[in-house]
Design an enzyme around this catalytic site. Structure first.
Site, PDB file in Angstrom:
ATOM      1  N   ALA A   1       2.262  -4.027  -5.663  1.00 10.59           N
ATOM      2  CA  ALA A   1       1.489  -4.716  -6.694  1.00 10.59           C
ATOM      3  C   ALA A   1       2.497  -5.450  -7.579  1.00 10.59           C
ATOM      4  O   ALA A   1       3.677  -5.076  -7.644  1.00 10.59           O
ATOM      5  CB  ALA A   1       0.696  -3.702  -7.506  1.00 10.59           C
TER       6      ALA A   1
ATOM      7  N   GLY B   1       1.794  -1.050  -3.282  1.00 10.58           N
ATOM      8  CA  GLY B   1       0.530  -1.685  -2.918  1.00 10.58           C
ATOM      9  C   GLY B   1       0.595  -2.407  -1.579  1.00 10.58           C
ATOM     10  O   GLY B   1      -0.432  -2.566  -0.911  1.00 10.58           O
TER      11      GLY B   1
ATOM     12  N   GLU C   1       0.013   0.200   0.895  1.00  9.81           N
ATOM     13  CA  GLU C   1      -1.397   0.584   0.743  1.00  9.81           C
ATOM     14  C   GLU C   1      -2.326  -0.465   1.344  1.00  9.81           C
ATOM     15  O   GLU C   1      -3.334  -0.129   1.965  1.00  9.81           O
ATOM     16  CB  GLU C   1      -1.700   0.829  -0.748  1.00  9.81           C
ATOM     17  CG  GLU C   1      -0.971   2.067  -1.265  1.00  9.81           C
ATOM     18  CD  GLU C   1      -0.996   2.189  -2.790  1.00  9.81           C
ATOM     19  OE1 GLU C   1      -0.605   1.219  -3.463  1.00  9.81           O
ATOM     20  OE2 GLU C   1      -1.416   3.242  -3.284  1.00  9.81           O
TER      21      GLU C   1
ATOM     22  N   GLU D   1       6.286   3.915  -6.284  1.00  9.55           N
ATOM     23  CA  GLU D   1       5.710   3.863  -7.641  1.00  9.55           C
ATOM     24  C   GLU D   1       6.323   4.901  -8.577  1.00  9.55           C
ATOM     25  O   GLU D   1       6.456   4.672  -9.785  1.00  9.55           O
ATOM     26  CB  GLU D   1       4.195   4.087  -7.582  1.00  9.55           C
ATOM     27  CG  GLU D   1       3.405   2.939  -6.968  1.00  9.55           C
ATOM     28  CD  GLU D   1       3.208   3.060  -5.463  1.00  9.55           C
ATOM     29  OE1 GLU D   1       3.966   3.809  -4.802  1.00  9.55           O
ATOM     30  OE2 GLU D   1       2.299   2.394  -4.946  1.00  9.55           O
TER      31      GLU D   1
END
Ligand code: HXC
Length: 257
Positions: free
Chosen positions: A65, A108, A111, A131
């Site tokens: 992200a 992300g 993911e 993260e």
């Protein structure tokens, strides 16, 4: 449609989406999410498209992200807006989606790859959930989908330390279905998607639904669900055609493609 963060094209009966924010290693910001939802919706509406390939660049599928977009966010705001929940829509694509991963698939990015139905990786791929090194935890499904994919030991190792694993380790642990040479990655993913797109669409979509149900329910319920879907396919002309073609030693000509 013009996209700012994606390249969207069709190759035969396959929809191809290439993440395209090279300056940020394809970091996933709100524009990427918005555009990915639009691209998937367009492919779902396009009868000619039977499967989707999602890829990035040679250097990065996606490095996570967008940290710079997240940095100033405050709890109350992200709680109220249910920040990141929009990705659920991406994960719920009904047509099959193959992730073709080269380079970094982190946070992300990892993911997002796991939201796809399966992952084909280049030998250069690196997966991780870093993260924890930013003072947070996975938020787009990593703690759940990675654990289901690779088991508790490996998931804890990756999520608690933030380390990366290479393509060979990812294949050994069941995260990816195939590892191929970097220059073969896109062709391999497109060929798999084209094969899927050539098959009867109801059976393909039900097969996807049935496998996904395995992650949601008990064995007993999952077996019942599978059996009912299996029964229902006998209501399609494609079942008649597929089995007749086998008996007559010819290629099937499916109607619902
Ligand atoms: C924003 C990013 C980014 C990211 C890289 N960039 N990753 N920008 N968000 N996630 C930017 C860098 O700031 C840099 O921009 C450019 O991309 C190139 O990256 P470099 O770091 O210079 O490249 P390199 O040295 O090769 O290192 C590659 C890397 C590193 C190891 C992948 O970039 C890295 O560690 N990135 C962050 C990985 C990460 O922590 N991901 C998880 C994010 S949190 P400039 O402008 O400086 O050149 C997350 C939560 C998901 O994903 C769930 C909730 C939403």
């Amino acid at each position: 449609m013009a996209y700012e963060t994606l390249i969207v094209e069709t190759r035969g009966n396959v929809g191809l989406v290439t993440l395209n924010r090279p300056q940020a290693l394809n970091a996933l910001n709100s524009t990427v999410l918005k555009e990915l939802k639009e691209a998937y919706a367009a492919f779902h509406a396009d009868e000619a498209v039977g499967a989707i390939v999602l890829t990035g660049s040679e250097r990065a599928f996606a490095a996570g992200a967008d940290i710079k977009e997240m940095q100033p966010l405050q709890f109350a705001d992200i709680y109220k807006s249910d920040f990141i929940s929009g990705w659920d829509e991406v994960a719920k694509a009904r047509k099959p989606v193959i992730a073709a991963v080269s380079g970094f698939a982190l946070g992300g990015g990892c993911e997002l790859a796991m939201m796809c139905d399966f992952i084909i990786a280049s030998e250069t791929a690196k997966f991780g959930q870093p993260e924890i090194t930013l003072g947070v935890i996975p938020g787009m499904g990593g703690s759940q989908r990675l654990t289901r994919a690779v088991g508790k030991a490996k998931a804890m190792d990756l999520i608690l330390t933030g380390r990366m694993m290479d393509a060979a380790e990812a294949e050994r642990s069941g995260l990816v279905s195939r590892v191929v040479a970097p220059d073969r990655l896109l062709d391999e993913a497109l060929a798999a998607a084209e094969k899927i797109a050539s098959l009867s669409r109801p059976s393909v979509m039900m097969a996807k639904e049935a496998v996904n149900r395995a992650f949601e329910t008990t064995l007993e319920e999952g077996l019942r669900f599978e059996r009912r879907l299996f029964h229902s396919l006998f209501a399609t002309d494609d079942q008649k055609e597929g089995m007749a073609a086998f008996v007559e030693k010819r290629k099937p000509a499916f109607t619902h493609r």
